[in-house]
Design an enzyme around this catalytic site. Sequence first.
Site, short mmCIF file in Angstrom:
data_model
loop_
_atom_site.label_atom_id
_atom_site.label_comp_id
_atom_site.label_asym_id
_atom_site.label_seq_id
_atom_site.Cartn_x
_atom_site.Cartn_y
_atom_site.Cartn_z
N ARG A 204 0.82 -1.22 0.00
CA ARG A 204 0.00 0.00 0.00
C ARG A 204 0.86 1.28 0.00
NH1 ARG A 204 -1.90 2.74 4.93
NH2 ARG A 204 -0.45 2.18 6.58
N CYS B 51 16.47 4.06 -8.01
CA CYS B 51 15.63 4.60 -9.09
C CYS B 51 16.43 5.37 -10.15
CB CYS B 51 14.53 5.48 -8.50
SG CYS B 51 15.08 6.45 -7.10
N GLN C 82 15.39 15.01 -8.51
CA GLN C 82 14.57 13.89 -8.04
C GLN C 82 13.30 14.37 -7.33
OE1 GLN C 82 18.70 11.62 -7.05
NE2 GLN C 82 16.92 10.58 -6.25
N PRO D 36 -3.57 40.91 -8.09
CA PRO D 36 -2.11 41.06 -8.24
C PRO D 36 -1.69 42.43 -8.72
CG PRO D 36 -3.00 39.50 -9.86
CD PRO D 36 -4.13 39.90 -8.97
N ARG E 83 17.22 16.86 -4.65
CA ARG E 83 15.76 16.73 -4.51
C ARG E 83 15.12 18.04 -4.98
NH1 ARG E 83 13.64 12.12 -3.84
NH2 ARG E 83 14.74 11.64 -1.90
N HIS F 279 11.88 11.25 -11.97
CA HIS F 279 13.22 11.79 -11.75
C HIS F 279 13.79 12.21 -13.11
CE1 HIS F 279 12.85 10.57 -7.73
NE2 HIS F 279 13.65 9.52 -7.70
P1 NAP Z 1 6.24 4.34 1.42
O1 NAP Z 1 5.33 4.95 0.42
O2 NAP Z 1 6.63 5.20 2.57
O3 NAP Z 1 5.55 2.98 1.94
C1 NAP Z 1 6.18 2.09 2.84
C2 NAP Z 1 5.17 1.60 3.88
O4 NAP Z 1 4.79 2.69 4.73
C3 NAP Z 1 3.84 1.10 3.36
O5 NAP Z 1 3.96 -0.19 2.83
C4 NAP Z 1 2.96 1.14 4.60
O6 NAP Z 1 3.22 -0.05 5.38
C5 NAP Z 1 3.52 2.36 5.34
N1 NAP Z 1 2.72 3.60 5.26
C6 NAP Z 1 2.69 4.53 6.24
N2 NAP Z 1 1.88 5.56 5.90
C7 NAP Z 1 1.38 5.29 4.69
C8 NAP Z 1 0.49 5.99 3.81
N3 NAP Z 1 -0.05 7.16 4.14
N4 NAP Z 1 0.21 5.43 2.62
C9 NAP Z 1 0.75 4.25 2.27
N5 NAP Z 1 1.59 3.55 3.06
C10 NAP Z 1 1.93 4.06 4.27
O7 NAP Z 1 7.60 3.85 0.76
P2 NAP Z 1 7.96 3.69 -0.79
O8 NAP Z 1 8.31 5.01 -1.36
O9 NAP Z 1 6.94 2.88 -1.46
O10 NAP Z 1 9.35 2.89 -0.68
C11 NAP Z 1 9.43 1.50 -0.37
C12 NAP Z 1 10.84 1.01 -0.66
O11 NAP Z 1 11.12 1.17 -2.05
C13 NAP Z 1 11.94 1.80 0.09
O12 NAP Z 1 12.96 0.93 0.46
C14 NAP Z 1 12.45 2.77 -0.96
O13 NAP Z 1 13.78 3.16 -0.72
C15 NAP Z 1 12.33 1.92 -2.21
N6 NAP Z 1 12.19 2.71 -3.43
C16 NAP Z 1 11.32 3.76 -3.48
C17 NAP Z 1 11.20 4.49 -4.65
C18 NAP Z 1 10.24 5.66 -4.75
O14 NAP Z 1 10.24 6.33 -5.79
N7 NAP Z 1 9.43 5.95 -3.75
C19 NAP Z 1 11.95 4.14 -5.78
C20 NAP Z 1 12.83 3.04 -5.71
C21 NAP Z 1 12.93 2.33 -4.53
P3 NAP Z 1 2.10 -0.81 6.23
O15 NAP Z 1 0.92 -1.09 5.33
O16 NAP Z 1 2.77 -2.07 6.68
O17 NAP Z 1 1.76 0.14 7.31
#
Ligand code: NAP
Length: 371
Positions: free
Chosen positions: A11, A135, A162, A193, A268, A275
């Site tokens: 999610r 990424c 990014q 404005p 960033r 990106h």
């Molecule tokens: P994320 O959106 O923060 O989600 C990670 C977890 O946070 C979710 O599975 C969920 O776990 C929890 N969570 C807490 N609040 C949330 C909310 N409001 N909505 C959805 N989930 C929430 O992390 P992510 O960006 O997907 O990254 C996951 C991994 O992929 C990391 O290791 C990151 O470094 C890597 N990654 C990310 C990207 C990118 O562009 N974001 C690109 C490449 C790799 P629960 O359901 O268990 O609570």
Amino acid sequence: MKKKVGFIGWRGMVGSVLMDRMKREKDFNNIDSIFFSTSQIGLKSPNFSSVNTLQDAYDIDILRSMDVIVSCQGGEYTSKVYYKLRDTAWNGYWIDAASTLRMINESVIVLDPINLHVINSALENNVKTFVGGNCTVSLMLMAIGGLFSHNLIKWILFSTYQAASGAGSKHIIELLQQMGYLYNSISIDLKNPISSSILDIERKISFSIKDNSFPKKNFLAPLAGNVLPWIDLESDNFQTKEEWKVQAEANKILNTNNIIPIDGTCVRVGTIRCHSQSFVIKLKKDISYDSIIHIIKNNNPWVRIIPNDYQSTINFLTPIAISGTLDIAVGRIRQLTHLGSEFLSVFTVGDQLLWGAAEPLRRVLKILINR
Ligand code: NAP
């Protein structure tokens, strides 16, 4: 019998994009899918799951019963669970979006349009751990993979731009809150404005960005109206960890015999998704402009060459144009003739949640399922 595939982190930003792509490609028809959570155990699973409720993502016994585990939960989760699970002699496939396992010997970094041969040979050798690349690294290789595969690159200098969503779901919400905060501080002036002094508006913005109540819990600094030339932790040689990953991961993905030097600055910016990257590339030899375009274009079906003119660039070489697509836009391609024609400049944009994260994981899962 269908393989049992457990999903953790489905999610989050990467996980949601993965779910979306898998639904669209009907990948769930070919697997028995089970959903886990670290925070919502017992709540209802997505309706295409074979189990009605969300399972405990820390329950090693249930995890052990999976043939494949796909984690998009993040590095902290991987560190807590992966070795515990392997220590039980679990021999299933672990697919991960986090960086934790990327550089360990037993893993392969997956980006099959670029390194299918590496993935296939790993499978022959019984490798069980497959990790998506950073990424910007995956997007760089998708964009200029042709120059790598033709062994044309001596070194690369990069600057990245990014998006906020690259840092996760909390960060994207915070960027939007910051934008709203700034807008609210000058919304009355914007209604009229002509009667407002532009310097007054600029001053109000500059003051409100420094308010104590300005939302910056996650980024620790304003990103709206700002750029942050630092991503991730500090590494050696004055690099950030994000910058360190580029050379290390790219060379591992390509399985190079001699390291191709790649260095630069990761930044960033206040975009929502995608990106962008600017490269200065030193080529090993002077080749014609047409050959360069041909080589870049024909590397993989997702490359879109954007003509080097103003209208094409602002319409098609931007995060807005690419967001939500699998296209990899490659433009501003020019030989830097003041430096020498073997110096090449390229600007590229790709969706970091698709080719930069979810898509290589989806595709390696499919490769494993079809074995
Ligand atoms: P994320 O959106 O923060 O989600 C990670 C977890 O946070 C979710 O599975 C969920 O776990 C929890 N969570 C807490 N609040 C949330 C909310 N409001 N909505 C959805 N989930 C929430 O992390 P992510 O960006 O997907 O990254 C996951 C991994 O992929 C990391 O290791 C990151 O470094 C890597 N990654 C990310 C990207 C990118 O562009 N974001 C690109 C490449 C790799 P629960 O359901 O268990 O609570």
